[in-house]
Structures are given as structure tokens and as C-alpha cells.
Motif scaffolding. Structure first.
Motif, short mmCIF file in Angstrom:
data_model
loop_
_atom_site.label_atom_id
_atom_site.label_comp_id
_atom_site.label_asym_id
_atom_site.label_seq_id
_atom_site.Cartn_x
_atom_site.Cartn_y
_atom_site.Cartn_z
N ASP A 1 0.81 -1.22 0.00
CA ASP A 1 0.00 0.00 0.00
C ASP A 1 0.84 1.27 0.00
OD1 ASP A 1 -2.68 0.86 -0.16
OD2 ASP A 1 -2.62 1.48 1.95
N ILE A 2 2.06 1.20 0.56
CA ILE A 2 2.91 2.40 0.62
C ILE A 2 3.99 2.41 -0.47
CG2 ILE A 2 2.51 2.78 3.08
CD1 ILE A 2 5.33 1.59 3.56
N ALA A 3 4.00 1.39 -1.32
CA ALA A 3 5.01 1.32 -2.39
C ALA A 3 4.80 2.46 -3.39
CB ALA A 3 4.93 -0.02 -3.10
N ASP A 4 5.87 2.88 -4.01
CA ASP A 4 5.83 3.92 -5.04
C ASP A 4 5.05 3.41 -6.24
OD1 ASP A 4 6.28 5.74 -7.08
OD2 ASP A 4 8.44 5.88 -6.74
N PRO A 5 3.91 4.02 -6.58
CA PRO A 5 3.08 3.53 -7.69
C PRO A 5 3.74 3.65 -9.06
CG PRO A 5 2.21 5.61 -6.86
CD PRO A 5 3.33 5.20 -5.94
N ASP A 6 4.86 4.37 -9.14
CA ASP A 6 5.59 4.45 -10.41
C ASP A 6 6.56 3.28 -10.57
OD1 ASP A 6 4.32 6.80 -11.22
OD2 ASP A 6 5.78 8.04 -10.14
N ASP A 7 6.83 2.56 -9.48
CA ASP A 7 7.80 1.47 -9.51
C ASP A 7 7.24 0.12 -9.09
OD1 ASP A 7 10.00 2.94 -10.39
OD2 ASP A 7 10.54 3.55 -8.36
N ALA A 8 6.09 0.11 -8.45
CA ALA A 8 5.56 -1.14 -7.92
C ALA A 8 4.04 -1.16 -8.02
CB ALA A 8 5.99 -1.32 -6.46
N ALA A 9 3.50 -2.34 -8.22
CA ALA A 9 2.05 -2.53 -8.26
C ALA A 9 1.75 -3.95 -7.83
CB ALA A 9 1.52 -2.28 -9.67
N LEU A 10 0.68 -4.11 -7.07
CA LEU A 10 0.23 -5.43 -6.65
C LEU A 10 -1.24 -5.56 -6.98
CD1 LEU A 10 0.69 -8.14 -5.16
CD2 LEU A 10 -0.04 -6.95 -3.07
N PHE A 11 -1.58 -6.62 -7.69
CA PHE A 11 -2.97 -6.90 -8.04
C PHE A 11 -3.39 -8.23 -7.42
CE2 PHE A 11 -1.31 -4.35 -11.54
CZ PHE A 11 -2.28 -3.36 -11.64
N VAL A 12 -4.54 -8.24 -6.80
CA VAL A 12 -5.15 -9.49 -6.36
C VAL A 12 -5.84 -10.09 -7.57
CG1 VAL A 12 -7.05 -10.45 -4.99
CG2 VAL A 12 -5.42 -8.89 -3.95
N ILE A 13 -5.69 -11.39 -7.74
CA ILE A 13 -6.34 -12.10 -8.83
C ILE A 13 -7.66 -12.62 -8.30
CG2 ILE A 13 -6.16 -14.01 -10.46
CD1 ILE A 13 -3.04 -13.83 -10.02
N ASP A 14 -8.76 -12.03 -8.77
CA ASP A 14 -10.10 -12.39 -8.32
C ASP A 14 -10.77 -13.30 -9.35
OD1 ASP A 14 -11.16 -11.56 -5.87
OD2 ASP A 14 -11.44 -9.51 -6.55
N HIS A 15 -11.30 -14.39 -8.86
CA HIS A 15 -12.12 -15.29 -9.68
C HIS A 15 -13.58 -14.96 -9.37
CE1 HIS A 15 -14.13 -19.00 -10.92
NE2 HIS A 15 -13.11 -19.16 -11.74
N PRO A 16 -14.46 -14.90 -10.38
CA PRO A 16 -15.84 -14.47 -10.12
C PRO A 16 -16.61 -15.34 -9.12
CG PRO A 16 -15.60 -15.25 -12.38
CD PRO A 16 -14.23 -15.19 -11.79
N GLU A 17 -16.28 -16.61 -9.04
CA GLU A 17 -16.99 -17.48 -8.10
C GLU A 17 -16.17 -17.81 -6.85
OE1 GLU A 17 -17.43 -20.31 -11.06
OE2 GLU A 17 -18.86 -19.03 -12.10
N GLN A 18 -14.85 -17.80 -6.97
CA GLN A 18 -13.98 -18.22 -5.86
C GLN A 18 -13.43 -17.06 -5.04
OE1 GLN A 18 -13.50 -21.46 -5.12
NE2 GLN A 18 -14.86 -22.02 -6.79
N GLY A 19 -13.52 -15.84 -5.55
CA GLY A 19 -12.90 -14.70 -4.87
C GLY A 19 -11.41 -14.68 -5.14
N PRO A 20 -10.62 -14.08 -4.25
CA PRO A 20 -9.17 -14.01 -4.46
C PRO A 20 -8.54 -15.40 -4.53
CG PRO A 20 -9.83 -12.43 -2.80
CD PRO A 20 -11.03 -13.31 -3.06
N ILE A 21 -7.74 -15.61 -5.59
CA ILE A 21 -7.07 -16.90 -5.77
C ILE A 21 -5.55 -16.75 -5.86
CG2 ILE A 21 -9.08 -17.98 -6.84
CD1 ILE A 21 -7.60 -17.69 -9.57
N GLY A 22 -5.06 -15.52 -5.87
CA GLY A 22 -3.63 -15.29 -5.98
C GLY A 22 -3.32 -13.82 -6.14
N ALA A 23 -2.11 -13.54 -6.58
CA ALA A 23 -1.68 -12.16 -6.78
C ALA A 23 -0.62 -12.12 -7.88
CB ALA A 23 -1.13 -11.57 -5.50
N VAL A 24 -0.55 -10.98 -8.53
CA VAL A 24 0.49 -10.72 -9.52
C VAL A 24 0.93 -9.28 -9.30
CG1 VAL A 24 -1.16 -10.04 -11.34
CG2 VAL A 24 1.12 -10.83 -11.98
N GLY A 25 2.22 -9.04 -9.46
CA GLY A 25 2.69 -7.69 -9.22
C GLY A 25 4.02 -7.40 -9.87
N PHE A 26 4.42 -6.15 -9.72
CA PHE A 26 5.67 -5.66 -10.29
C PHE A 26 6.43 -4.92 -9.22
CE2 PHE A 26 2.49 -5.75 -13.63
CZ PHE A 26 3.14 -6.45 -14.64
#
Length: 176
Positions: free
Chosen positions: A61-86
């Protein structure tokens, strides 16, 4: 007048990638408290508890948005199933991801990686992204190859918190 910041959302065929929220911590802790998953990552310890997930999300949440990003991988029926980021590693963007074990082998990691790479190119204007996988992780190699990463020929020792040692990692690059 104050500006409203719109959270990025990436829609793929079967998934929705969205900004991580602190409310994701219990689900993340449950999925990440898996020895086999943790040992194939660089920074995930085992065992993994709610406090670990909360600390991880707070850091994202406090990472520099120009250098880092974290996305939760949401499945429509299962909800969060993982994450992908930079993250920025020595000034170069590097992608990482994880998928909970119940969702392995279903193509979700590849789909999420491809969606995130499009976002990195279109939003951040990144022309290349690095990634790596442990040499003993053929599943991750397959995901990255299907997401159009190419091997650089370099093998580096990379730390694995869960293993408590450095592990040979094969370096890859994605070119826009």
C-alpha cells in the motif's frame, strides 16, 4: 476540488485483477500457508499467518506507484485466488506472481500474467519486464513461457525465505 483516484482494474477472460485491500489478508493467509507454494517463491515464509499477510499488504500500500504494483487475482466465483505484481529491481521492472494450490494447472497464472503485462505496457509504458523462476519449478517456467517471456541464458542464485537458502533461478525477459 480534489481529484478522485480510480483504482486500476484489469479484466481478462475469466479473471479480474484489482488493487489489493487489507480485507484480502485472511484469504491470502489461508492460501499462502502452504509449504509447496511458499517454497517456490522468493519472499513468502512458511508457515504464513494473518500477520504476514497484513504486513505484506501494508507494504504494498505504501510502495511507489511508479515502480511497484500489486494486483489481487479475483475469480468471479472463488474470490481471491492469488496475486500478480511488479517491483523495481535495480531500476528494472520485475514481475512476480502466486496462485493458491487449489487453482494450479487451470491457466489462471498465465491469464493473470498476460493481463498484468498489458497493463504494464499501456499504463507504465514499460517496453520490457523481467521475471525469474526457480530452476526446479517447471510449472512457473511454463506460465512465463506462455506469457511470452524469453530466457536470457542467465542463472542467478535467488533467496527463498521458505527454503532458507539461495536457489538457482532462470532469468527471463518479456519484450513489448
Amino acid at each position: 476540488m480534489c481529484a478522485i483516484q480510480i483504482e486500476p482494474v484489469i479484466e481478462t477472460q475469466r479473471l479480474r485483477l484489482r488493487r489489493a485491500r487489507m480485507t484480502d489478508a485472511p484469504r491470502m493467509a489461508k492460501l499462502l500457508n502452504d509449504r509447496e507454494l511458499a517454497r517456490m517463491t522468493h519472499a513468502i515464509p512458511h508457515p504464513y499467518g494473518l500477520e504476514d499477510a497484513q504486513a505484506y499488504l501494508a507494504q504494498a500500500d505504501i510502495a511507489d506507484p511508479d515502480d511497484a504494483a500489486l494486483f489481487v487475482i479475483d475469480h468471479p466465483e472463488q474470490g481471491p485466488i492469488g496475486a500478480v505484481g511488479f517491483d523495481s529491481v535495480n531500476g528494472a521492472p520485475e514481475m512476480g506472481y502466486w496462485i493458491g494450490r487449489p487453482f494450479w494447472g487451470l491457466g489462471f497464472a498465465t491469464e493473470a500474467a498476460k493481463g498484468a503485462l498489458v497493463w504494464a505496457n499501456e499504463t507504465w509504458k514499460r517496453r520490457y519486464v523481467l521475471a525469474r523462476h526457480f530452476s526446479d519449478n517447471p510449472a512457473s517456467a511454463s506460465v512465463l513461457c506462455k506469457a511470452d517471456f524469453l530466457y536470457t541464458g542467465e542463472v542467478r542464485l535467488s533467496p527463498s525465505v521458505a527454503r532458507g537458502e539461495a536457489v538457482p533461478s532462470r532469468m527471463m525477459v518479456w519484450l513489448a
